[in-house]
Design an enzyme around this catalytic site. Sequence first.
Site, PDB file in Angstrom:
ATOM      1  CB  CYS A  85      16.222  62.053 -83.311  1.00 10.01           C
ATOM      2  SG  CYS A  85      17.136  62.779 -84.687  1.00 10.01           S
ATOM      3  CB  CYS A 163      21.817  61.255 -90.332  1.00  5.53           C
ATOM      4  SG  CYS A 163      21.313  62.041 -88.788  1.00  5.53           S
ATOM      5  CD  GLU A 336      37.616  78.575 -72.966  1.00  6.17           C
ATOM      6  OE1 GLU A 336      37.915  77.576 -72.290  1.00  6.17           O
ATOM      7  OE2 GLU A 336      36.445  78.929 -73.187  1.00  6.17           O
ATOM      8  CB  CYS A 411      23.691  73.997 -73.698  1.00  5.32           C
ATOM      9  SG  CYS A 411      25.004  73.406 -72.596  1.00  5.32           S
TER      10      CYS A 411
END
Length: 459
Positions: A85, A163, A336, A411
Amino acid sequence: MAKIPVEINKEYEIRISSLGSSGEGVGRMEGFTVFVQGALPGELVRVRIGEVKKSYASGRLLKVLEASPDRVEPKCPIYKECGGCQLQHLSYEGQLKVKQQQVKDAMERIGHQKDLPVLPVLGAENPWNYRNKVAFPVGREKGRTIIGCFARGSHKIIDASNCLIQDELNNEAINAVREVVEKLGIPVYDEDRHTGIMRHVVARTGINGQLMVVLVTAVKELRREKEIVKMLRSRLPKMVSLQQNIQTYRNNVILGRETKLLWGRPTIKAKLGKFLFNVSARSFFQVNTKQAEVLYDKALEFAQLTGKETVIDAYCGTGTISLYLAQKARKVYGVEIVSPAIKDAEKNARENNVRNAEFIVGDCTKVMPRLYKQGVRPDVVVVDPPRAGCTQQVLETFANMQPQRIVYVSCNPATLARDIEILAGLGYKAEKVQPVDMFSASSHVESVCLLNSRISRSN
């Protein structure tokens, strides 16, 4: 050349103005950029410089002199050491604000889109325990087996037993494998010497608490296989699939090409919206299921489908977005280049009784012109490329087919901004960007952008 205003090992007080792409604070000393891990926008911090380059420096945070109102105490006890993180020291509301700003900055600086609306980030109801997949390296430290994330900027493993961004079943799987490897004395992999057996542990969760565990090994023969199966079955009552993935190459790629079923089913079921998907050990599937639904719903909204449209879904993967689009389109073509992904997409369409989706293996730059020659005229093109974004050739291929709209799922704000600028030159105007928080406590952010054609469509 102007003199660099900072020196290695010296301390400075710096005001932080923004966050970098990896979650580090960004400040300036006499106009010179300084990166400070752990610092937040608006803060005044004392920093010791550790590295100086021609255009930037980086330093270690010594003290926060004026704290941001969004600074919080991290919940995770190993947060400062672990690299999993980057933003646990920032409140969730603060994370959403800086992620929106991150997208805005990319649109303006890289895409030169000063007036493009970037909407507030769609956040998660619960920003914890959201990941349905974990992939942790295995190592040894002080004579004991450890499994966890790599430390920030290194390959030192930080042992993790709980986690906080992982599904609790994944944590149970990691702890069970650690115990079994230790008890049976299974040699763990040493990446420097390229010796040992156990390299990584991958765990995935599906619907109704289904758990898949994948043991990634550096050798084909798994020592004490029957005992491992028996012990893990005993410790993990919700496990329905135990597999071995063989990764013999000396590199950092987690999964190899060969996977062997040790016990149970080859796949688990996952659900997005009303659709069920088969997820195998090597399948790509969004790690945050709830927020993936938010993301895909937004892509469907931006596509503005009425039931009459032909849609091309470029980089369709296993067909998740394609099936969403097929709910409201006349016909969807998923394209794809990865053949196994197309097989998964076809299977997913059959099992969900979706009959208006067709999947094609190949490079978009070759498949789409071929479809055009066959008379396919897409009203909408949806694209969800890798982090590197699209090539100029791919974007030109989209524009040449003259869709009314392009819905770009990204992203990476930087490559999205770059591609928006290219598409502007090809006749497509970006109307709005909707960021979606898929990865709470990290610096990553997903976005959906709607682009409309400026050109009247020819028949």
